[in-house]
Scaffold this motif. Structure first.
Motif, PDB file in Angstrom:
ATOM      1  N   ALA A 134       0.845  -1.192   0.000  1.00 45.28           N
ATOM      2  CA  ALA A 134       0.000   0.000   0.000  1.00 45.28           C
ATOM      3  C   ALA A 134       0.881   1.242   0.000  1.00 45.28           C
ATOM      4  O   ALA A 134       2.110   1.164   0.123  1.00 45.28           O
ATOM      5  CB  ALA A 134      -0.937   0.008   1.207  1.00 45.28           C
ATOM      6  N   LEU A 135       0.243   2.419  -0.139  1.00 52.84           N
ATOM      7  CA  LEU A 135       0.960   3.676  -0.019  1.00 52.84           C
ATOM      8  C   LEU A 135       1.594   3.781   1.365  1.00 52.84           C
ATOM      9  O   LEU A 135       0.973   3.427   2.373  1.00 52.84           O
ATOM     10  CB  LEU A 135       0.012   4.849  -0.228  1.00 52.84           C
ATOM     11  CG  LEU A 135      -0.442   5.120  -1.673  1.00 52.84           C
ATOM     12  CD1 LEU A 135      -1.587   6.125  -1.671  1.00 52.84           C
ATOM     13  CD2 LEU A 135       0.710   5.629  -2.526  1.00 52.84           C
ATOM     14  N   SER A 136       2.823   4.267   1.416  1.00 54.36           N
ATOM     15  CA  SER A 136       3.481   4.469   2.696  1.00 54.36           C
ATOM     16  C   SER A 136       2.762   5.557   3.484  1.00 54.36           C
ATOM     17  O   SER A 136       1.913   6.285   2.957  1.00 54.36           O
ATOM     18  CB  SER A 136       4.941   4.868   2.474  1.00 54.36           C
ATOM     19  OG  SER A 136       5.019   6.190   1.954  1.00 54.36           O
ATOM     20  N   ALA A 137       3.107   5.700   4.761  1.00 52.03           N
ATOM     21  CA  ALA A 137       2.454   6.686   5.613  1.00 52.03           C
ATOM     22  C   ALA A 137       2.567   8.089   5.036  1.00 52.03           C
ATOM     23  O   ALA A 137       1.597   8.866   5.069  1.00 52.03           O
ATOM     24  CB  ALA A 137       3.066   6.637   7.012  1.00 52.03           C
ATOM     25  N   MET A 138       3.729   8.452   4.490  1.00 52.97           N
ATOM     26  CA  MET A 138       3.908   9.785   3.932  1.00 52.97           C
ATOM     27  C   MET A 138       3.095   9.970   2.651  1.00 52.97           C
ATOM     28  O   MET A 138       2.361  10.952   2.494  1.00 52.97           O
ATOM     29  CB  MET A 138       5.395  10.046   3.643  1.00 52.97           C
ATOM     30  CG  MET A 138       5.679  11.429   3.069  1.00 52.97           C
ATOM     31  SD  MET A 138       7.459  11.734   2.847  1.00 52.97           S
ATOM     32  CE  MET A 138       7.825  10.597   1.497  1.00 52.97           C
ATOM     33  N   TRP A 139       3.206   9.036   1.733  1.00 55.02           N
ATOM     34  CA  TRP A 139       2.538   9.172   0.433  1.00 55.02           C
ATOM     35  C   TRP A 139       1.021   9.061   0.547  1.00 55.02           C
ATOM     36  O   TRP A 139       0.293   9.607  -0.279  1.00 55.02           O
ATOM     37  CB  TRP A 139       3.054   8.106  -0.521  1.00 55.02           C
ATOM     38  CG  TRP A 139       4.403   8.401  -1.090  1.00 55.02           C
ATOM     39  CD1 TRP A 139       5.610   8.225  -0.479  1.00 55.02           C
ATOM     40  CD2 TRP A 139       4.701   8.921  -2.390  1.00 55.02           C
ATOM     41  NE1 TRP A 139       6.632   8.595  -1.315  1.00 55.02           N
ATOM     42  CE2 TRP A 139       6.099   9.019  -2.499  1.00 55.02           C
ATOM     43  CE3 TRP A 139       3.911   9.291  -3.489  1.00 55.02           C
ATOM     44  CZ2 TRP A 139       6.732   9.489  -3.653  1.00 55.02           C
ATOM     45  CZ3 TRP A 139       4.541   9.752  -4.636  1.00 55.02           C
ATOM     46  CH2 TRP A 139       5.935   9.851  -4.702  1.00 55.02           C
ATOM     47  N   SER A 140       0.526   8.380   1.546  1.00 55.58           N
ATOM     48  CA  SER A 140      -0.924   8.227   1.686  1.00 55.58           C
ATOM     49  C   SER A 140      -1.599   9.513   2.154  1.00 55.58           C
ATOM     50  O   SER A 140      -2.831   9.635   2.077  1.00 55.58           O
ATOM     51  CB  SER A 140      -1.249   7.098   2.669  1.00 55.58           C
ATOM     52  OG  SER A 140      -0.869   7.440   3.982  1.00 55.58           O
ATOM     53  N   GLN A 141      -0.799  10.496   2.636  1.00 53.50           N
ATOM     54  CA  GLN A 141      -1.370  11.719   3.187  1.00 53.50           C
ATOM     55  C   GLN A 141      -0.972  12.987   2.443  1.00 53.50           C
ATOM     56  O   GLN A 141      -1.671  14.003   2.538  1.00 53.50           O
ATOM     57  CB  GLN A 141      -0.937  11.856   4.660  1.00 53.50           C
ATOM     58  CG  GLN A 141      -1.314  10.680   5.538  1.00 53.50           C
ATOM     59  CD  GLN A 141      -2.807  10.463   5.607  1.00 53.50           C
ATOM     60  OE1 GLN A 141      -3.578  11.416   5.788  1.00 53.50           O
ATOM     61  NE2 GLN A 141      -3.240   9.223   5.455  1.00 53.50           N
ATOM     62  N   MET A 180       4.768   0.732  -0.488  1.00 54.84           N
ATOM     63  CA  MET A 180       5.666  -0.145   0.256  1.00 54.84           C
ATOM     64  C   MET A 180       5.161  -1.575   0.140  1.00 54.84           C
ATOM     65  O   MET A 180       3.996  -1.864   0.420  1.00 54.84           O
ATOM     66  CB  MET A 180       5.712   0.282   1.722  1.00 54.84           C
ATOM     67  CG  MET A 180       6.561  -0.617   2.602  1.00 54.84           C
ATOM     68  SD  MET A 180       6.638  -0.037   4.318  1.00 54.84           S
ATOM     69  CE  MET A 180       7.696   1.409   4.104  1.00 54.84           C
ATOM     70  N   ALA A 181       6.023  -2.461  -0.330  1.00 59.70           N
ATOM     71  CA  ALA A 181       5.692  -3.882  -0.399  1.00 59.70           C
ATOM     72  C   ALA A 181       6.104  -4.564   0.906  1.00 59.70           C
ATOM     73  O   ALA A 181       6.958  -4.061   1.637  1.00 59.70           O
ATOM     74  CB  ALA A 181       6.397  -4.527  -1.581  1.00 59.70           C
ATOM     75  N   SER A 204       4.105   3.269   8.762  1.00 60.97           N
ATOM     76  CA  SER A 204       4.281   2.105   7.884  1.00 60.97           C
ATOM     77  C   SER A 204       5.730   1.639   7.982  1.00 60.97           C
ATOM     78  O   SER A 204       6.644   2.442   8.158  1.00 60.97           O
ATOM     79  CB  SER A 204       3.925   2.447   6.433  1.00 60.97           C
ATOM     80  OG  SER A 204       4.751   3.480   5.928  1.00 60.97           O
ATOM     81  N   ALA A 205       5.919   0.331   7.875  1.00 59.83           N
ATOM     82  CA  ALA A 205       7.264  -0.241   7.962  1.00 59.83           C
ATOM     83  C   ALA A 205       7.231  -1.644   7.376  1.00 59.83           C
ATOM     84  O   ALA A 205       6.171  -2.277   7.295  1.00 59.83           O
ATOM     85  CB  ALA A 205       7.753  -0.287   9.414  1.00 59.83           C
ATOM     86  N   SER A 206       8.396  -2.106   6.965  1.00 55.36           N
ATOM     87  CA  SER A 206       8.511  -3.473   6.457  1.00 55.36           C
ATOM     88  C   SER A 206       9.446  -4.279   7.349  1.00 55.36           C
ATOM     89  O   SER A 206      10.534  -3.816   7.692  1.00 55.36           O
ATOM     90  CB  SER A 206       9.051  -3.477   5.025  1.00 55.36           C
ATOM     91  OG  SER A 206       9.263  -4.806   4.580  1.00 55.36           O
TER      92      SER A 206
END
Length: 329
Positions: free
Chosen positions: A113-120, A161-162, A180-182
């Protein structure tokens, strides 16, 4: 009456008894179909997607006690050819493929999904970082910091982010936290070596008139991005500004961008304006844009866009303009 008859009556009674209520659930199919005719920055005439067309299947199931199970599968496609976006390099469910749990604690998902930064961040660009002609964000934000350098079959992925875990908090006094983190290390193709683990965080504030955001992201290769933005709404108008600082790991290469934007609604028409200034090493680049959206309905929009790249050394400079139509469903 024989025992077998009593068993038969017992079974029939059980079948006719009221069953426990089935868990409430919901599944939806939605997306955006977008197409237009435009002149690219290289001067060529093109027909196709100006904004990103996508198809999503999403749903939830009520598990009781305020807890829901959720899922979302989303793919992007090009309307002019009918092919998936960058077919062959990006995965089929490029946009998102997640499953999660939602409750009073917030929303926890895992997958891609979109990372925390890109999702906002899209909230602070007049075109929602979504228009290849006129969005300053599209060309200048996070310039040197892909979310993953290799996750698109060896090519860079900007935004998603995968192998990720994603968390969105409840709202407290207008503030929300997004993480978000992997748990997996980035795998470098060919060399088969491992790098680090990527992570991202965004703190957001939203009220009726004011919105703000402060975010940081580090990909598994060590590239870093810091982002700050604000938006103020008054009447039919809104003004916004953003600052982005991206840098490449273990080098002196960095890029800073400042973007400004404004929108103004007149009836069914929304007027838009944007400006971006990017500095990278000794080079300074400028981006200017104008646009207008006309709402035919809540779901269908006609729009016109124009953008101008003015690069200090002339490479990639040019003007792009076009018209298009988008339908949300």
């Amino acid at each position: 009456m024989r025992r077998s008859h009593w068993l038969s009556i017992g079974c029939l009674t059980a079948l006719l008894s009221p069953l426990p209520a089935a868990a409430q659930s919901h599944v939806s199919i939605n997306g955006l179909v977008d197409g237009g005719i435009y002149r690219g920055f290289d001067g060529t005439a093109q027909a196709g997607t100006i904004q990103r067309s996508n198809l999503a299947i999403a749903g939830w199931e009520d598990l009781g006690g305020g807890l829901k199970a959720t899922f979302r599968l989303s793919a992007r496609f090009d309307i002019d050819t009918g092919r998936m976006e960058d077919q062959g390099s990006k995965p089929f469910w490029h946009d998102e493929s997640t499953v999660g749990l939602q409750g009073g604690f917030g929303h926890l998902r895992m997958g891609r999904a979109l990372s925390a930064m890109w999702s906002q961040d899209w909230k602070f660009d007049p075109w929602a970082n979504f228009n290849r002609i006129s969005s300053p964000a599209w060309y200048q934000w996070h310039y040197l910091t892909p979310t993953d350098r290799y996750s698109n079959n060896g090519a860079a992925e900007y935004g998603r982010m995968a192998n990720g875990i994603f968390y969105d908090s409840p709202t407290f006094g207008g503030f929300t936290l997004h993480l978000s983190a992997s748990p997996e290390r980035t795998q470098v193709p060919v060399t088969l070596r491992s790098e680090g683990r990527g992570y991202s965080a965004s703190l957001n504030y939203d009220s009726d008139s004011l919105s703000g955001m402060l975010a940081f992201e580090r990909n598994g290769s060590g590239d870093k991005d810091t982002f700050a933005a604000a938006k103020y709404r008054f009447g039919a108008a809104a003004v916004m500004a953003a600052w982005d600082y991206s840098r490449v790991a273990q080098t002196a290469l960095s890029a800073k961008a400042v973007t400004l934007g404004a929108t103004y609604q007149v009836g069914a028409t929304t007027l838009k304006a944007g400006y971006g200034r990017q500095t990278m090493q000794e080079q300074t680049n400028h981006f200017y844009s104008l646009g207008a959206d006309y709402a035919l309905s809540k779901r269908s929009t006609l729009y016109a866009s124009i953008g101008r790249k003015s690069y200090e050394y002339g490479v990639d400079s040019g003007t792009s303009f076009g018209v298009g139509m988008a339908h949300a469903f």
